[in-house]
Design a protein around this motif. Structure first.
Motif, PDB file in Angstrom:
ATOM      1  N   HIS A  50       0.983   7.981  -6.485  1.00  0.00           N
ATOM      2  CA  HIS A  50       2.242   8.431  -5.882  1.00  0.00           C
ATOM      3  C   HIS A  50       3.170   8.793  -7.038  1.00  0.00           C
ATOM      4  CE1 HIS A  50       6.056   8.112  -3.714  1.00  0.00           C
ATOM      5  NE2 HIS A  50       5.404   7.959  -2.573  1.00  0.00           N
ATOM      6  N   ALA A  51       3.187  10.079  -7.395  1.00  0.00           N
ATOM      7  CA  ALA A  51       3.887  10.493  -8.621  1.00  0.00           C
ATOM      8  C   ALA A  51       5.408  10.361  -8.505  1.00  0.00           C
ATOM      9  CB  ALA A  51       3.501  11.917  -8.966  1.00  0.00           C
ATOM     10  N   ALA A  52       5.959  10.692  -7.330  1.00  0.00           N
ATOM     11  CA  ALA A  52       7.430  10.720  -7.197  1.00  0.00           C
ATOM     12  C   ALA A  52       7.996   9.313  -7.034  1.00  0.00           C
ATOM     13  CB  ALA A  52       7.804  11.573  -5.994  1.00  0.00           C
ATOM     14  N   ASP A  53       9.209   9.117  -7.547  1.00  0.00           N
ATOM     15  CA  ASP A  53       9.887   7.826  -7.383  1.00  0.00           C
ATOM     16  C   ASP A  53      10.086   7.512  -5.904  1.00  0.00           C
ATOM     17  OD1 ASP A  53      10.203   7.473 -10.085  1.00  0.00           O
ATOM     18  OD2 ASP A  53      12.262   8.227 -10.135  1.00  0.00           O
ATOM     19  N   THR A  54       9.840   6.266  -5.524  1.00  0.00           N
ATOM     20  CA  THR A  54      10.159   5.832  -4.153  1.00  0.00           C
ATOM     21  C   THR A  54      11.640   5.480  -4.085  1.00  0.00           C
ATOM     22  OG1 THR A  54       7.986   5.097  -3.455  1.00  0.00           O
ATOM     23  CG2 THR A  54       9.844   3.882  -2.539  1.00  0.00           C
ATOM     24  N   ILE A  55      12.278   5.960  -3.042  1.00  0.00           N
ATOM     25  CA  ILE A  55      13.684   5.611  -2.806  1.00  0.00           C
ATOM     26  C   ILE A  55      13.727   4.828  -1.497  1.00  0.00           C
ATOM     27  CG2 ILE A  55      15.998   6.523  -2.333  1.00  0.00           C
ATOM     28  CD1 ILE A  55      15.296   8.908  -4.119  1.00  0.00           C
ATOM     29  N   VAL A  56      14.250   3.615  -1.557  1.00  0.00           N
ATOM     30  CA  VAL A  56      14.303   2.771  -0.359  1.00  0.00           C
ATOM     31  C   VAL A  56      15.707   2.874   0.247  1.00  0.00           C
ATOM     32  CG1 VAL A  56      14.087   0.414   0.530  1.00  0.00           C
ATOM     33  CG2 VAL A  56      12.544   1.227  -1.268  1.00  0.00           C
ATOM     34  N   ASP A  57      15.732   3.234   1.513  1.00  0.00           N
ATOM     35  CA  ASP A  57      16.997   3.453   2.220  1.00  0.00           C
ATOM     36  C   ASP A  57      17.387   2.163   2.953  1.00  0.00           C
ATOM     37  OD1 ASP A  57      19.042   4.188   3.965  1.00  0.00           O
ATOM     38  OD2 ASP A  57      18.150   6.128   4.451  1.00  0.00           O
ATOM     39  N   VAL A  58      18.467   1.538   2.480  1.00  0.00           N
ATOM     40  CA  VAL A  58      18.965   0.321   3.129  1.00  0.00           C
ATOM     41  C   VAL A  58      20.232   0.702   3.896  1.00  0.00           C
ATOM     42  CG1 VAL A  58      19.717  -2.058   2.785  1.00  0.00           C
ATOM     43  CG2 VAL A  58      18.096  -1.034   1.181  1.00  0.00           C
ATOM     44  N   ARG A  59      20.074   1.067   5.116  1.00  0.00           N
ATOM     45  CA  ARG A  59      21.212   1.517   5.940  1.00  0.00           C
ATOM     46  C   ARG A  59      22.139   2.468   5.177  1.00  0.00           C
ATOM     47  NH1 ARG A  59      25.022  -1.297   8.540  1.00  0.00           N
ATOM     48  NH2 ARG A  59      24.762  -3.401   7.788  1.00  0.00           N
ATOM     49  N   GLY A  60      21.543   3.470   4.561  1.00  0.00           N
ATOM     50  CA  GLY A  60      22.336   4.484   3.871  1.00  0.00           C
ATOM     51  C   GLY A  60      22.548   4.202   2.387  1.00  0.00           C
ATOM     52  N   VAL A  61      22.284   2.985   1.937  1.00  0.00           N
ATOM     53  CA  VAL A  61      22.353   2.684   0.497  1.00  0.00           C
ATOM     54  C   VAL A  61      20.965   2.961  -0.075  1.00  0.00           C
ATOM     55  CG1 VAL A  61      22.702   0.876  -1.238  1.00  0.00           C
ATOM     56  CG2 VAL A  61      24.126   0.912   0.837  1.00  0.00           C
ATOM     57  N   LEU A  62      20.906   3.899  -1.031  1.00  0.00           N
ATOM     58  CA  LEU A  62      19.603   4.310  -1.544  1.00  0.00           C
ATOM     59  C   LEU A  62      19.267   3.566  -2.833  1.00  0.00           C
ATOM     60  CD1 LEU A  62      19.857   8.177  -0.934  1.00  0.00           C
ATOM     61  CD2 LEU A  62      19.014   6.382   0.612  1.00  0.00           C
ATOM     62  N   VAL A  63      18.173   2.826  -2.795  1.00  0.00           N
ATOM     63  CA  VAL A  63      17.738   2.071  -3.977  1.00  0.00           C
ATOM     64  C   VAL A  63      16.571   2.821  -4.612  1.00  0.00           C
ATOM     65  CG1 VAL A  63      16.981  -0.162  -4.866  1.00  0.00           C
ATOM     66  CG2 VAL A  63      18.389  -0.065  -2.786  1.00  0.00           C
ATOM     67  N   ALA A 116      19.293  -9.614   8.870  1.00  0.00           N
ATOM     68  CA  ALA A 116      19.537  -9.093   7.515  1.00  0.00           C
ATOM     69  C   ALA A 116      18.832  -7.749   7.330  1.00  0.00           C
ATOM     70  CB  ALA A 116      19.054 -10.092   6.485  1.00  0.00           C
ATOM     71  N   ASP A 117      19.383  -6.936   6.432  1.00  0.00           N
ATOM     72  CA  ASP A 117      18.853  -5.586   6.220  1.00  0.00           C
ATOM     73  C   ASP A 117      17.740  -5.531   5.186  1.00  0.00           C
ATOM     74  OD1 ASP A 117      20.770  -4.194   7.993  1.00  0.00           O
ATOM     75  OD2 ASP A 117      22.213  -5.096   6.606  1.00  0.00           O
ATOM     76  N   ILE A 118      17.728  -6.507   4.273  1.00  0.00           N
ATOM     77  CA  ILE A 118      16.628  -6.586   3.297  1.00  0.00           C
ATOM     78  C   ILE A 118      16.035  -7.992   3.372  1.00  0.00           C
ATOM     79  CG2 ILE A 118      15.936  -6.412   0.865  1.00  0.00           C
ATOM     80  CD1 ILE A 118      18.410  -4.754   0.301  1.00  0.00           C
ATOM     81  N   LEU A 119      14.709  -8.061   3.393  1.00  0.00           N
ATOM     82  CA  LEU A 119      14.028  -9.362   3.342  1.00  0.00           C
ATOM     83  C   LEU A 119      13.660  -9.635   1.886  1.00  0.00           C
ATOM     84  CD1 LEU A 119      11.513  -8.891   6.321  1.00  0.00           C
ATOM     85  CD2 LEU A 119      13.766  -9.992   6.367  1.00  0.00           C
ATOM     86  N   GLN A 120      14.110 -10.770   1.385  1.00  0.00           N
ATOM     87  CA  GLN A 120      13.778 -11.148   0.010  1.00  0.00           C
ATOM     88  C   GLN A 120      12.585 -12.089   0.017  1.00  0.00           C
ATOM     89  OE1 GLN A 120      17.132 -12.354  -2.405  1.00  0.00           O
ATOM     90  NE2 GLN A 120      15.936 -13.971  -3.362  1.00  0.00           N
ATOM     91  N   ILE A 121      11.580 -11.733  -0.795  1.00  0.00           N
ATOM     92  CA  ILE A 121      10.465 -12.663  -1.030  1.00  0.00           C
ATOM     93  C   ILE A 121      10.763 -13.320  -2.370  1.00  0.00           C
ATOM     94  CG2 ILE A 121       7.976 -12.913  -1.363  1.00  0.00           C
ATOM     95  CD1 ILE A 121       8.647 -11.886   1.416  1.00  0.00           C
ATOM     96  N   GLY A 122      10.962 -14.621  -2.349  1.00  0.00           N
ATOM     97  CA  GLY A 122      11.362 -15.344  -3.558  1.00  0.00           C
ATOM     98  C   GLY A 122      10.224 -15.466  -4.554  1.00  0.00           C
ATOM     99  N   HIS A 179      10.981  -3.015   7.396  1.00  0.00           N
ATOM    100  CA  HIS A 179      12.210  -3.472   6.749  1.00  0.00           C
ATOM    101  C   HIS A 179      12.102  -3.330   5.228  1.00  0.00           C
ATOM    102  CE1 HIS A 179      15.253  -5.082   9.308  1.00  0.00           C
ATOM    103  NE2 HIS A 179      15.657  -5.977   8.443  1.00  0.00           N
ATOM    104  N   PRO A 180      13.194  -2.988   4.531  1.00  0.00           N
ATOM    105  CA  PRO A 180      13.162  -3.032   3.068  1.00  0.00           C
ATOM    106  C   PRO A 180      12.875  -4.454   2.579  1.00  0.00           C
ATOM    107  CG  PRO A 180      15.066  -1.785   3.842  1.00  0.00           C
ATOM    108  CD  PRO A 180      14.463  -2.444   5.046  1.00  0.00           C
ATOM    109  N   ILE A 181      12.056  -4.530   1.530  1.00  0.00           N
ATOM    110  CA  ILE A 181      11.655  -5.830   0.971  1.00  0.00           C
ATOM    111  C   ILE A 181      12.047  -5.866  -0.501  1.00  0.00           C
ATOM    112  CG2 ILE A 181       9.684  -7.371   0.518  1.00  0.00           C
ATOM    113  CD1 ILE A 181       9.992  -6.611   3.518  1.00  0.00           C
ATOM    114  N   VAL A 182      12.680  -6.950  -0.942  1.00  0.00           N
ATOM    115  CA  VAL A 182      12.835  -7.190  -2.377  1.00  0.00           C
ATOM    116  C   VAL A 182      11.788  -8.232  -2.743  1.00  0.00           C
ATOM    117  CG1 VAL A 182      14.267  -8.355  -4.103  1.00  0.00           C
ATOM    118  CG2 VAL A 182      15.221  -6.463  -2.786  1.00  0.00           C
TER     119      VAL A 182
END
Ligand code: PEP
Ligand code: MN
Length: 341
Positions: A81-94, A182-188, A206-209
């Motif tokens: 997957h050559a292109a950068d992945t952009i994760v959309d968190v309710r309009g906030v792009l990571v 919550a909008d992002i699920l964090q895996i510790g 869901h977006p995952i950290v």
């Protein structure tokens, strides 16, 4: 293995390649990007199959060339997957141009505490509110978080100040509950190799950290990301939070900042830095945050508390609102000099 089709290859030719891979008992993926189709084999290929499969692929009409993937992870790799992945968190792009700061208290303690932190985060330019409800504590006698009540407060306060939220999910059976709040699920860090949990969050969109385990290699970390991607959830953000320290007298962990350029090279997933857990001391959080942005990180995860001295969790590493605000000013200047927002 990656099969690159010739520019303008016919849909039947592409379909034929996919069918032949599936007939060999493997999973074929039509990969996005570029002006021509690329098909990836998302399975480990037995040694005795690799050569005949390569020959077969090269013999098919429309195939330009076949490349072997050198990494053990596939879907997480740049090769796939050559292109950068952009994760959309309710309009906030990571993962895009903007550097995204997620901040808030280690743990949700009360409505007042969370609201004060959230207002400070919002007014300083933070984009996501953090707050732990289920806390993975080393000791069973330490504050374990407010659980479901904490989730409710996080959702309410996030909505009130207008920030999306991130919180940790500790258990595969609580994924749905946490997702509702919550909008992002964090895996510790402690759960980086909790495979049933990775599979469970992979079955959501869901977006995952995904935090790096304290002793995990880069490959182990990316293989954990692979568990999530392989279930169909592409929205994975990696988070470096320090690895097992050489000298605990000074820092809680050792921040591996080289993970940033390495991940950028070998993977397309966004990477953020958590300088709070990495250092364990508020004194070093600003310097490591500035360094993280300079190194090319896509964002930060920072602990901010209105009253660190009385925090129920991780007070010594939490920034006061004023310190956080000053840091955000510095980060904007660094980001600007790198043509990032
Ligand atoms: C946290 O961010 O709340 C946390 C517990 O961090 P880590 O998993 O990195 O220790
Ligand atoms: Mn913490």
């Amino acid at each position: 293995m990656i099969i690159a089709m010739k520019a303008g290859a016919a849909p039947e030719e592409i379909g034929d390649v996919i069918r032949k891979i599936e007939e060999a008992g493997m999973r074929a993926l039509n990969l996005p990007g570029g002006d021509r189709t690329v098909i990836g084999v998302a399975s480990s290929i037995p040694a005795d199959v690799r050569e005949p499969l390569t020959e077969l692929m090269l013999s098919l009409p429309g195939v330009d060339h076949v490349a072997q993937v050198s990494r053990t992870y596939k879907l997480a790799s740049r090769e796939f997957h050559a292109a950068d992945t952009i994760v959309d968190v309710r309009g906030v792009l990571v993962g895009g141009r903007e550097i995204v700061t997620m901040a808030g208290p280690c743990a949700v303690e009360s409505r007042e505490q969370l609201l004060a932190a959230a207002k400070a985060v919002k007014s300083a330019g933070g984009k996501v509110l953090r707050g732990g409800a289920f806390k993975p504590r080393s000791s069973p006698y330490s504050f374990q978080g407010l659980g479901a009540d904490g989730l409710k407060l996080l959702k309410e306060v996030g909505a009130e100040v207008g920030l999306p939220t991130i919180t940790e999910v500790l258990d595969q059976h609580e994924v749905e509950l946490v997702m509702e709040h919550a909008d992002i699920l964090q895996i510790g860090a402690r759960n980086m190799q909790n495979f049933p949990l990775l599979i469970a969050v992979g079955q959501t969109m869901h977006p995952i950290v995904l935090k790096r385990g304290p002793s995990a290699t880069i490959d182990e970390w990316l293989l954990s990301a692979e568990y999530i991607l392989n279930q169909g959830n592409p929205n994975v953000i990696l988070c470096e939070r320090g690895v097992h320290p050489l000298d605990r007298a000074y820092t809680r962990n050792t921040l591996d900042l080289s993970a940033v350029p390495i991940i950028k090279e070998v993977s397309h997933l966004p990477i953020i830095i958590d300088p709070s857990h990495a250092t364990g001391s508020w004194r070093y959080v600003a310097a490591m945050s500035r360094a993280a942005v300079a190194a090319g990180a896509d964002g930060l995860l920072i602990e901010v508390h209105p009253d660190p001295k009385n925090a129920l969790c991780d007070g010594p590493q939490s920034l006061r609102p004023e310190t956080f605000s000053a840091l955000m000013d510095d980060l904007r200047r660094i980001a600007h000099s790198l043509s990032r927002g």
